[in-house]
Design an enzyme around this catalytic site. Structure first.
Site, PDB file in Angstrom:
ATOM      1  N   ARG A 181     -13.629  -7.044   1.956  1.00 31.36           N
ATOM      2  CA  ARG A 181     -12.222  -6.886   1.614  1.00 31.36           C
ATOM      3  C   ARG A 181     -11.468  -8.189   1.904  1.00 31.36           C
ATOM      4  O   ARG A 181     -10.641  -8.638   1.105  1.00 31.36           O
ATOM      5  CB  ARG A 181     -11.598  -5.731   2.405  1.00 31.36           C
ATOM      6  CG  ARG A 181     -12.004  -4.339   1.959  1.00 31.36           C
ATOM      7  CD  ARG A 181     -11.420  -3.975   0.614  1.00 31.36           C
ATOM      8  NE  ARG A 181      -9.966  -4.013   0.623  1.00 31.36           N
ATOM      9  CZ  ARG A 181      -9.198  -3.008   1.049  1.00 31.36           C
ATOM     10  NH1 ARG A 181      -9.750  -1.872   1.498  1.00 31.36           N
ATOM     11  NH2 ARG A 181      -7.868  -3.089   1.006  1.00 31.36           N
ATOM     12  N   ASP A 190     -16.603   8.593  -2.184  1.00 33.24           N
ATOM     13  CA  ASP A 190     -15.368   8.414  -1.423  1.00 33.24           C
ATOM     14  C   ASP A 190     -15.011   9.769  -0.832  1.00 33.24           C
ATOM     15  O   ASP A 190     -15.554  10.804  -1.238  1.00 33.24           O
ATOM     16  CB  ASP A 190     -14.253   7.893  -2.349  1.00 33.24           C
ATOM     17  CG  ASP A 190     -12.998   7.460  -1.593  1.00 33.24           C
ATOM     18  OD1 ASP A 190     -13.074   7.297  -0.355  1.00 33.24           O
ATOM     19  OD2 ASP A 190     -11.954   7.294  -2.230  1.00 33.24           O
ATOM     20  N   GLN A 200     -10.036  -3.052  -3.320  1.00 32.24           N
ATOM     21  CA  GLN A 200     -11.305  -2.482  -2.877  1.00 32.24           C
ATOM     22  C   GLN A 200     -12.398  -2.755  -3.897  1.00 32.24           C
ATOM     23  O   GLN A 200     -13.530  -3.073  -3.538  1.00 32.24           O
ATOM     24  CB  GLN A 200     -11.159  -0.974  -2.671  1.00 32.24           C
ATOM     25  CG  GLN A 200     -12.438  -0.297  -2.211  1.00 32.24           C
ATOM     26  CD  GLN A 200     -12.869  -0.743  -0.830  1.00 32.24           C
ATOM     27  OE1 GLN A 200     -12.114  -0.606   0.126  1.00 32.24           O
ATOM     28  NE2 GLN A 200     -14.072  -1.276  -0.705  1.00 32.24           N
ATOM     29  N   CYS A 217     -15.897   3.301   0.477  1.00 30.75           N
ATOM     30  CA  CYS A 217     -14.802   2.418   0.891  1.00 30.75           C
ATOM     31  C   CYS A 217     -14.251   2.756   2.273  1.00 30.75           C
ATOM     32  O   CYS A 217     -13.462   1.970   2.805  1.00 30.75           O
ATOM     33  CB  CYS A 217     -13.697   2.420  -0.160  1.00 30.75           C
ATOM     34  SG  CYS A 217     -12.809   3.981  -0.325  1.00 30.75           S
ATOM     35  N   HIS A 255      -7.128   1.329  -6.785  1.00 31.07           N
ATOM     36  CA  HIS A 255      -7.435   0.608  -5.546  1.00 31.07           C
ATOM     37  C   HIS A 255      -8.159  -0.690  -5.911  1.00 31.07           C
ATOM     38  O   HIS A 255      -9.328  -0.896  -5.578  1.00 31.07           O
ATOM     39  CB  HIS A 255      -8.309   1.479  -4.649  1.00 31.07           C
ATOM     40  CG  HIS A 255      -8.301   1.091  -3.208  1.00 31.07           C
ATOM     41  ND1 HIS A 255      -7.623  -0.017  -2.723  1.00 31.07           N
ATOM     42  CD2 HIS A 255      -8.900   1.661  -2.120  1.00 31.07           C
ATOM     43  CE1 HIS A 255      -7.810  -0.104  -1.426  1.00 31.07           C
ATOM     44  NE2 HIS A 255      -8.573   0.896  -1.026  1.00 31.07           N
ATOM     45  N   ARG A 308       0.879  -1.179   0.000  1.00 35.27           N
ATOM     46  CA  ARG A 308       0.000   0.000   0.000  1.00 35.27           C
ATOM     47  C   ARG A 308       0.911   1.223   0.000  1.00 35.27           C
ATOM     48  O   ARG A 308       1.572   1.518   1.000  1.00 35.27           O
ATOM     49  CB  ARG A 308      -0.894  -0.030   1.243  1.00 35.27           C
ATOM     50  CG  ARG A 308      -1.877   1.142   1.396  1.00 35.27           C
ATOM     51  CD  ARG A 308      -2.667   0.961   2.679  1.00 35.27           C
ATOM     52  NE  ARG A 308      -3.555   2.063   2.982  1.00 35.27           N
ATOM     53  CZ  ARG A 308      -4.841   2.125   2.632  1.00 35.27           C
ATOM     54  NH1 ARG A 308      -5.367   1.137   1.938  1.00 35.27           N
ATOM     55  NH2 ARG A 308      -5.588   3.163   2.959  1.00 35.27           N
TER      56      ARG A 308
END
Length: 310
Positions: A291, A223, A130, A263, A127, A100
């Site tokens: 996830r 988001d 996700q 998310c 991402h 990440r």
């Protein structure tokens, strides 16, 4: 060697395969042990994390593996040691690497030199883990993905906007992203997603009109307006994105049974109203749980592609 660096690293049939596997792993979380040994998966976090670290650590353990946490600040990847050197070291210690980080190019460099599967746990550009969780959640609540209309509202130029274009197109969905001037995906990203629709079906588009985007949507996504590393822009962004807040009034333009995704972390009263996030159409807690299941599936897929299933 297969990696998962961007959403379109999976072909439509492979994405469907991973989602089926994720559903199976969710139904029977302790049956599959492709990482038995335990085999080590290196996890590197250069950005703040809650769901990513928790879901990968739990998922790797459930697959019979050992989640080895590598502190990105101590490793100093790209500063203290070059990305290729770190990749060569970790590739001899682990069966897969989860990272990440900020730069997509760093992740690609890691994949080039590691010799084991590398998974994008978030970069500034994409991402993809996700999105697998999001698609699994939509599938659970709406069934067949192909043909569904998805609206993403807010900072449509962010990693989630990019990933929804690519992953949604791969799933044969109709994806509309909406944001203010200067906050839509690049022409290159829209073309990349459009190229996928030519063989996967569905469609992608971008608009500055949030009402037009949400109208008739089966799924509405938002988001945070302030991505990690852009905190100093918070006040300015709140003004720019004011008309893109996912309120009950905006959601009313979607289908009556539309579901809401975010998310997380969420900032109630900013990109999403509290009554929407905590309301009956929200499936964000299912999304957060998924996830783990989606990431277990993609790790199983990649380890199998590398010839390492047990």
């Amino acid at each position: 060697m297969r990696h998962f660096l961007a959403d379109d690293d999976l072909r439509p049939d492979e994405q469907a395969q991973v989602l089926r596997l994720a559903a199976d792993l969710k139904a029977s979380p302790y049956d599959a042990k492709p990482l038995a040994g335990p085999r080590t998966v290196a996890m590197i976090f250069d950005k703040p994390t809650l769901r990513t670290q928790a879901s990968f650590a739990a998922g790797i353990a459930e697959l019979g593996g050992y989640p080895m946490l590598v502190d990105g600040s101590l490793a100093g990847i790209g500063v203290r040691e070059s990305v290729p050197d770190v990749a060569r070291v970790l590739g001899r210690q682990a069966s897969a690497i989860v990272w990440r980080t900020f730069e997509q190019s760093f992740l690609e460099e890691m994949a080039e030199h590691a010799g084991v599967p590398v998974v994008n746990a978030l970069t500034d550009l994409f991402h993809p883990c996700q999105l697998l969780a999001d698609l699994l959640t939509v599938q659970e609540h709406r069934g067949e993905l192909a043909g569904l209309r998805v609206a993403f509202v807010g900072d449509a130029a962010c990693n989630m906007g990019n990933s929804w274009l690519l992953a949604g197109a791969t799933a044969g969905m109709h994806v509309v992203v909406s944001g203010p001037e200067g906050y839509l995906p690049s022409d290159a990203m829209l073309q990349r997603a459009t190229d996928i629709t030519s063989h996967a079906g569905g469609s992608v588009s971008a608009t500055h009109d949030p009402v037009a985007a949400v109208t008739g949507a089966d799924v509405v996504v938002t988001d945070t307006w302030v991505s990690m590393g852009k905190e100093e822009e918070s006040a300015a962004r709140e003004l720019v994105f004011a008309d893109y807040s996912l309120t009950a009034d905006l959601l009313a333009h979607a289908k009556p049974d539309a579901i809401v995704l975010h998310c997380l972390p969420a900032y109630r009263g900013k990109e999403i109203a509290g009554e929407v996030l905590d309301g009956p159409q929200s499936v964000v807690w299912d999304e957060a749980e998924n996830r783990r299941h989606a990431q277990k599936a993609v790790l199983t897929f990649l380890v199998g592609a590398a010839g390492g299933t047990s």
